[in-house]
Design an enzyme around this catalytic site. Structure first.
Site, PDB file in Angstrom:
ATOM      1  N   GLU A   1       0.822  -1.201   0.000  1.00 38.90           N
ATOM      2  CA  GLU A   1       0.000   0.000   0.000  1.00 38.90           C
ATOM      3  C   GLU A   1       0.864   1.262   0.000  1.00 38.90           C
ATOM      4  OE1 GLU A   1      -3.055   0.201  -0.575  1.00 38.90           O
ATOM      5  OE2 GLU A   1      -3.651  -1.893  -0.351  1.00 38.90           O
TER       6      GLU A   1
ATOM      7  N   TYR B   1      -6.110   6.194   4.813  1.00 40.12           N
ATOM      8  CA  TYR B   1      -6.289   5.206   3.748  1.00 40.12           C
ATOM      9  C   TYR B   1      -5.486   3.937   4.022  1.00 40.12           C
ATOM     10  CZ  TYR B   1      -5.448   2.421  -0.248  1.00 40.12           C
ATOM     11  OH  TYR B   1      -5.310   1.314  -1.047  1.00 40.12           O
TER      12      TYR B   1
ATOM     13  N   ASP C   1     -10.023   5.555  -1.317  1.00 36.50           N
ATOM     14  CA  ASP C   1      -8.931   6.096  -2.118  1.00 36.50           C
ATOM     15  C   ASP C   1      -9.524   6.758  -3.357  1.00 36.50           C
ATOM     16  OD1 ASP C   1      -9.557   4.018  -3.886  1.00 36.50           O
ATOM     17  OD2 ASP C   1      -7.450   3.574  -4.303  1.00 36.50           O
TER      18      ASP C   1
ATOM     19  N   CYS D   1     -13.271   1.621 -14.610  1.00 34.38           N
ATOM     20  CA  CYS D   1     -13.922   2.913 -14.404  1.00 34.38           C
ATOM     21  C   CYS D   1     -12.847   3.970 -14.184  1.00 34.38           C
ATOM     22  CB  CYS D   1     -14.876   2.849 -13.214  1.00 34.38           C
ATOM     23  SG  CYS D   1     -15.965   4.283 -13.042  1.00 34.38           S
TER      24      CYS D   1
ATOM     25  N   CYS E   1     -17.370   1.796 -20.123  1.00 29.36           N
ATOM     26  CA  CYS E   1     -18.741   1.613 -19.640  1.00 29.36           C
ATOM     27  C   CYS E   1     -19.440   0.426 -20.299  1.00 29.36           C
ATOM     28  CB  CYS E   1     -19.550   2.886 -19.876  1.00 29.36           C
ATOM     29  SG  CYS E   1     -18.918   4.334 -18.989  1.00 29.36           S
TER      30      CYS E   1
ATOM     31  N   CYS F   1     -18.644  -2.645 -18.282  1.00 40.49           N
ATOM     32  CA  CYS F   1     -18.703  -2.527 -16.829  1.00 40.49           C
ATOM     33  C   CYS F   1     -19.757  -3.456 -16.236  1.00 40.49           C
ATOM     34  CB  CYS F   1     -19.018  -1.083 -16.447  1.00 40.49           C
ATOM     35  SG  CYS F   1     -19.129  -0.820 -14.661  1.00 40.49           S
TER      36      CYS F   1
ATOM     37  N   CYS G   1     -25.635   2.322 -12.990  1.00 41.90           N
ATOM     38  CA  CYS G   1     -24.743   3.479 -12.897  1.00 41.90           C
ATOM     39  C   CYS G   1     -25.483   4.775 -13.220  1.00 41.90           C
ATOM     40  CB  CYS G   1     -23.545   3.305 -13.825  1.00 41.90           C
ATOM     41  SG  CYS G   1     -22.381   4.688 -13.758  1.00 41.90           S
TER      42      CYS G   1
END
Length: 329
Positions: free
Chosen positions: A71, A154, A172, A227, A234, A237, A243
């Site tokens: 991370e 985070y 995030d 995304c 899209c 997705c 959405c």
């Protein structure tokens, strides 16, 4: 235009077209629509199961410390660049105690071209605290994690979810973008997460602990690979039918930064990187003469300022004759 209210014929769509002040508007569910949440969560979980990238710190193949290292390395750095560095790093320093005992020069050298090298020293400071105060075991609570050097909201939340399997909202840039688009129909414009974005992340987090972990992983992954900020896919997705952003015509697509991205060419970041790269290329313990350092960049004033800032950050040391070297501690 027809002024009548016409529900869509698609039985899976909960969208309703209405006429508002002579224009066509779209009324879509509020973020607390449980049916929408459940549908999105199920579709994302199935997509994650079939499409998650096989990164070496995923699927229980590393320790909580290894998750934390991944991370920290991934902050503001593309994942494709992180993987080889993480593998080498963990092979060399598999736990906090090993990293705590390493020399600063070795740590900075191993960080390589990941960028923002102060993260490497902060990670070593974190390792020293974990080794000394927690018997080389990463603490499990949010307050203890955020109390470690260099660990913010985070990273602490990600470790709790991904390493310890706790139910906590992870926030995030990718997650904010996906949640804002899917549930609010708007772009997340960047900067720090605001209270509304945090409230949304908490509200849509699944109640079941295991489901919440999958949710955090899948939403983050969707934002990273599908995304995306400027070119979302899209048509492929898994949550396209729920959405709001797509239903509203993708308003403000790509508007995500409050200020323009700073160019890299000619910046202090570039100059600092050149100095560190030159030092990493030297034999262990060797110095770079000041005259040689001054050949790295034509703007002497900028170079001097960058060398001074590297010294202030603890990333280099200057000898009495002005030569440069990586820290010896």
């Amino acid at each position: 235009m027809n002024d009548t209210v016409q529900p869509r014929s698609d039985p899976h769509s909960r969208e309703l077209h209405v006429r508002v002040h002579g224009t066509s508007a779209v009324r879509t569910p509020e973020p607390d629509d449980a049916a929408v949440h459940d549908d999105v969560a199920l579709r994302l979980a199935a997509w994650w199961e079939a499409n998650a990238r096989d990164l070496p710190w995923r699927f229980g193949r590393t320790t909580p410390w290894g998750v934390l290292v991944s991370e920290v390395m991934s902050q503001q750095t593309q994942m494709s660049r992180v993987v080889p560095y993480w593998i080498d790093w963990m092979a060399r320093w598999p736990d906090a105690r090993a990293l705590a005992e390493a020399s600063k020069a070795d740590v900075i050298t191993a960080w390589g071209r990941l960028g923002y090298p102060r993260r490497a020293l902060r990670l070593q400071e974190c390792a020293r605290v974990v080794a000394r105060d927690y018997a080389d075991e990463l603490p499990r609570t949010y307050d203890e994690l955020t109390g470690l050097p260099g660990i913010g909201d985070y990273t602490a939340s990600a470790v709790m979810s991904f390493a310890f399997g706790e139910r906590i909202a992870v926030i995030d840039t990718n997650i904010r973008r996906v949640l804002s688009r899917v549930f609010l129909g708007a772009e997340s414009l960047g900067g720090s997460a605001n209270s509304a974005e945090r409230a949304l992340a908490v509200r849509v987090l699944p109640e079941a602990v295991r489901d919440s972990v999958t949710w955090n992983q899948s939403v983050m992954e969707l934002g990273a690979v599908m995304c995306t900020a400027k070119s979302p896919m899209c048509e492929a997705c898994p949550v396209v039918r729920d959405c709001r952003f797509l239903k509203l015509g993708r308003p403000g697509l790509g508007e995500r930064r409050t200020r323009p991205r700073q160019r890299f060419q000619g910046t202090d970041r570039q100059v600092r990187g050149l100095v560190l790269a030159a030092l990493r290329g030297l034999p262990a313990g060797a110095t770079l003469a000041r005259a040689d350092a001054e050949t790295l960049w034509k703007d002497r004033a900028q170079l001097a300022a960058c060398i001074a800032s590297l010294d202030d950050d603890g990333l280099i040391e200057m000898t009495q004759d002005g030569a440069l070297r990586l820290p010896q501690g």
